[in-house]
Design an enzyme around this catalytic site. Structure first.
Site, short mmCIF file in Angstrom:
data_model
loop_
_atom_site.label_atom_id
_atom_site.label_comp_id
_atom_site.label_asym_id
_atom_site.label_seq_id
_atom_site.Cartn_x
_atom_site.Cartn_y
_atom_site.Cartn_z
N LYS A 171 -51.44 -46.13 -43.75
CA LYS A 171 -52.09 -44.92 -43.22
C LYS A 171 -52.92 -45.22 -41.96
CE LYS A 171 -54.21 -44.24 -47.15
NZ LYS A 171 -53.66 -45.46 -47.79
N GLY B 6 -51.17 -41.96 -49.27
CA GLY B 6 -50.37 -43.09 -49.75
C GLY B 6 -51.28 -44.16 -50.34
N LEU B 7 -50.67 -45.12 -50.98
CA LEU B 7 -51.41 -46.21 -51.62
C LEU B 7 -52.21 -47.01 -50.59
CD1 LEU B 7 -48.59 -47.67 -53.91
CD2 LEU B 7 -50.59 -46.35 -54.67
N SER C 241 -56.07 -39.99 -51.10
CA SER C 241 -55.95 -38.66 -51.75
C SER C 241 -54.86 -38.66 -52.82
CB SER C 241 -55.73 -37.54 -50.71
OG SER C 241 -54.87 -37.89 -49.67
#
Ligand code: ADP
Length: 202
Positions: free
Chosen positions: A38, A32-33, A106
């Site tokens: 995260k 995620g951004l 990623s």
């Protein structure tokens, strides 16, 4: 070159190690951004799983970029190599029965598919930590978005460089709408049956 030490991998099988631990290994690949959640989710998932007696290992920029990948930069090839090595390390943990929690932006589907290929599809959960760019920018946990808008950082994912949302994630948490607790609960609900060692084989 042939592997001249194959036997050392085989003294205890993965299954035997998983029996010792009373759990099955897998990888939770959080993507995620920046600012999507995260790191926050990785830590809470680890805590929640520890309360259930599950052994985990978080892999993130803090322990990977400063260690095994400290010779890599942020160019295209190095980003690819970064993810490849992370996936190989993850595979070792997973084959030891440990639940790894990977926290990396990623940004491309190709990178995440490579990680899935290396780790093995059966052991891999692609977890889309999904918050809209404006929410991430509003949070600006590390002050990075401010620097991007001031022109101090180029090619930042989501602004100057693309983020490809997962096409078919195994788990999708909308962290712009859910609380941290709700997000963690959802992830744990999905992965717990996969981690729990089947009663019949203990
Ligand atoms: P990342 O590691 O993706 O860059 P961080 O976890 O460092 O993001 O920052 C996310 C921020 O968003 C934290 O301040 C966290 O408290 C907040 N947040 C709000 N709601 C959630 C949620 N549902 N899940 C995760 N983080 C959330």
């Amino acid at each position: 070159m042939d592997n001249v030490f194959p036997v050392f991998d085989q003294i205890l099988s993965r299954k035997e190690k998983e029996k010792m631990l009373g759990q099955r290994g897998c990888a939770l690949w959080l993507t995620g951004l920046s600012g999507s959640g995260k790191t926050t989710l990785a830590r809470h998932i680890e805590k929640r799983l520890a309360e259930k007696g599950c052994l985990t290992q978080i892999l993130d920029g803090d322990n990977i970029r400063t260690g095994i990948n400290n010779n890599l930069g942020f160019g295209k090839e190095d980003r690819q190599e970064n993810i490849r090595r992370i996936a190989e390390v993850t595979k070792l943990f997973v084959q030891c029965g440990i639940v790894t929690i990977n926290s990396f932006i990623s940004p491309s589907q190709q990178m995440r598919d490579m990680a899935r290929d290396i780790i093995g599809s059966d052991d891999f959960f692609e977890v889309f930590v999904d918050a809209p760019l404006d929410v991430c920018e509003e949070r600006d946990v590390k002050g990075l978005y401010k620097k991007v808008r001031a022109g101090e950082i180029q090619n930042f994912t989501g602004i100057g460089a693309p983020y490809e949302a997962p096409l078919n994630p195994d788990i999708h948490v909308q962290t712009g709408k859910l609380t941290v607790d709700e997000s963690v609960r959802h992830i744990i609900e999905v992965v717990m049956p996969r981690i729990t060692f089947p009663a019949s084989s203990t």
